[in-house]
Design an enzyme around this catalytic site. Structure first.
Site, short mmCIF file in Angstrom:
data_model
loop_
_atom_site.label_atom_id
_atom_site.label_comp_id
_atom_site.label_asym_id
_atom_site.label_seq_id
_atom_site.Cartn_x
_atom_site.Cartn_y
_atom_site.Cartn_z
N SER A 123 0.81 -1.21 0.00
CA SER A 123 0.00 0.00 0.00
C SER A 123 0.84 1.27 0.00
O SER A 123 0.47 2.27 -0.61
CB SER A 123 -0.92 0.02 1.23
OG SER A 123 -1.79 -1.07 1.22
N HIS A 144 -1.22 -2.52 -7.34
CA HIS A 144 -1.96 -2.22 -6.12
C HIS A 144 -3.46 -2.17 -6.36
O HIS A 144 -3.94 -1.48 -7.26
CB HIS A 144 -1.49 -0.88 -5.54
CG HIS A 144 -2.23 -0.48 -4.32
ND1 HIS A 144 -3.16 0.54 -4.30
CD2 HIS A 144 -2.21 -0.99 -3.05
CE1 HIS A 144 -3.66 0.66 -3.09
NE2 HIS A 144 -3.11 -0.26 -2.32
N GLU A 156 -3.45 0.00 -9.65
CA GLU A 156 -2.35 0.95 -9.89
C GLU A 156 -1.08 0.16 -10.23
O GLU A 156 -0.67 -0.72 -9.48
CB GLU A 156 -2.15 1.82 -8.65
CG GLU A 156 -3.38 2.68 -8.36
CD GLU A 156 -3.24 3.49 -7.08
OE1 GLU A 156 -3.06 4.71 -7.16
OE2 GLU A 156 -3.35 2.88 -5.99
N ASN A 195 -3.53 6.08 -2.40
CA ASN A 195 -3.14 6.18 -0.99
C ASN A 195 -2.34 7.44 -0.67
O ASN A 195 -2.24 7.82 0.49
CB ASN A 195 -2.36 4.94 -0.57
CG ASN A 195 -3.30 3.78 -0.27
OD1 ASN A 195 -4.45 3.98 0.11
ND2 ASN A 195 -2.81 2.56 -0.45
#
Length: 289
Positions: A123, A144, A156, A195
């Site tokens: 993450s 991700h 991603e 994130n």
């Protein structure tokens, strides 16, 4: 260079790892889910059963037995060498601790075929901090996913300076083939796109409650009403699971470590790990998780 991805191993069958394995298998790929013990795999088996019900309810076309067939077709293994012996792609979804990930890649490189692409679902950690442990820097990158992958369907894709462009493109194509919207990053960024925005937001919410300014319910209510959105930050944290933000905070600076201690003392040590455990910041009935 033509790269064909058909056989996929997901390392780590926790909340998100199980979702990744299920979505990939649902999309027609051969999938093996690996975890470190039979007990961990029993948890994965339970998650797959829950995902069958979720897909039947939420995913168009999943009725008529397709969701059940998906779960039945996923191979479970606690033997790393067996799990990856034929893998074209390994997606790593182990705990968000750099030393654990580095050791995972060291062991993985010893048993995986030379052709196998490695992708981390980390993450917040940079793939460049792991690449030297993979033994195949040109076949390593980040892929991700978001929690509740079947409806928050972005993937991603982020390489390092050593990632082969053909490998990057193959993983982008793979992401599209499993029903994701590929998000291509042009250079490394801790936290990717999502994130980089989400984590500071969640940490700000934790700081408000840890500092005694407002309880989680009030923070969530404020955000839902003020922004006109369905979920507040603590509801989002419960969906993610509290271990993931805890690991990220515990590896941060002094401020972050204090927030990690608050999460640990008030929630994690009391078994309040989020929605999947039945309680996090909120309590959940068995049919609402």
């Amino acid at each position: 260079m033509a790269i064909d991805i058909r056989k996929v191993t997901v390392m780590g069958a926790g909340i998100l790892g199980s979702q990744i394995a299920f979505q990939v298998a649902y999309s027609g790929f051969e999938v093996t889910a690996y975890d470190i013990s039979d007990a961990a795999l029993a948890g994965a088996h339970h998650r797959f059963a829950e995902l069958v019900a979720t897909y039947r309810d939420d995913v168009p076309g999943a009725a008529g037995g397709k969701a059940e067939q998906t779960a039945a077709g996923i191979v479970l293994s606690a033997d790393l060498a067996v799990a990856v012996k034929d893998a074209d792609l390994v997606i790593e979804a182990v705990p968000e601790v750099l030393s654990i990930k580095q050791d995972t890649y060291r062991r993985l490189n010893e048993v995986a075929p030379e052709r196998t692409i490695f992708a981390t679902n980390s993450s917040t950690l940079l793939p460049s901090d792991m690449k030297d442990f993979t033994g195949r820097q040109d076949k390593f990158l980040a892929l991700h996913f978001s929690n509740e992958i079947w409806k928050r369907n972005i993937a991603e894709v982020m390489g390092t300076s050593d990632t082969d462009p053909d490998v990057f493109r193959a993983v982008v194509d793979f992401a599209g083939a499993i029903g994701m919207v590929p998000i291509e990053l042009h250079k490394e960024k801790a936290g990717y796109v999502l994130n980089s925005m989400l984590v500071p937001f969640l940490h700000s919410a934790i700081a408000l409650s840890a500092g005694g300014y407002a309880d989680p319910e009030t923070v969530d209510k404020t955000w839902r009403i003020g922004m006109g959105v369905p979920l507040g930050p603590f509801e989002t944290l419960d969906i993610i699971g509290l271990n993931t933000p805890y690991n990220g905070l515990a590896n941060g600076g002094e401020r972050e470590q204090k927030l990690a201690a608050w999460l640990k003392d008030n929630y994690i040590d009391k078994g309040k790990l989020g929605a999947e455990s039945g309680e996090g910041f909120y309590r959940y009935s068995g049919d609402s998780v």
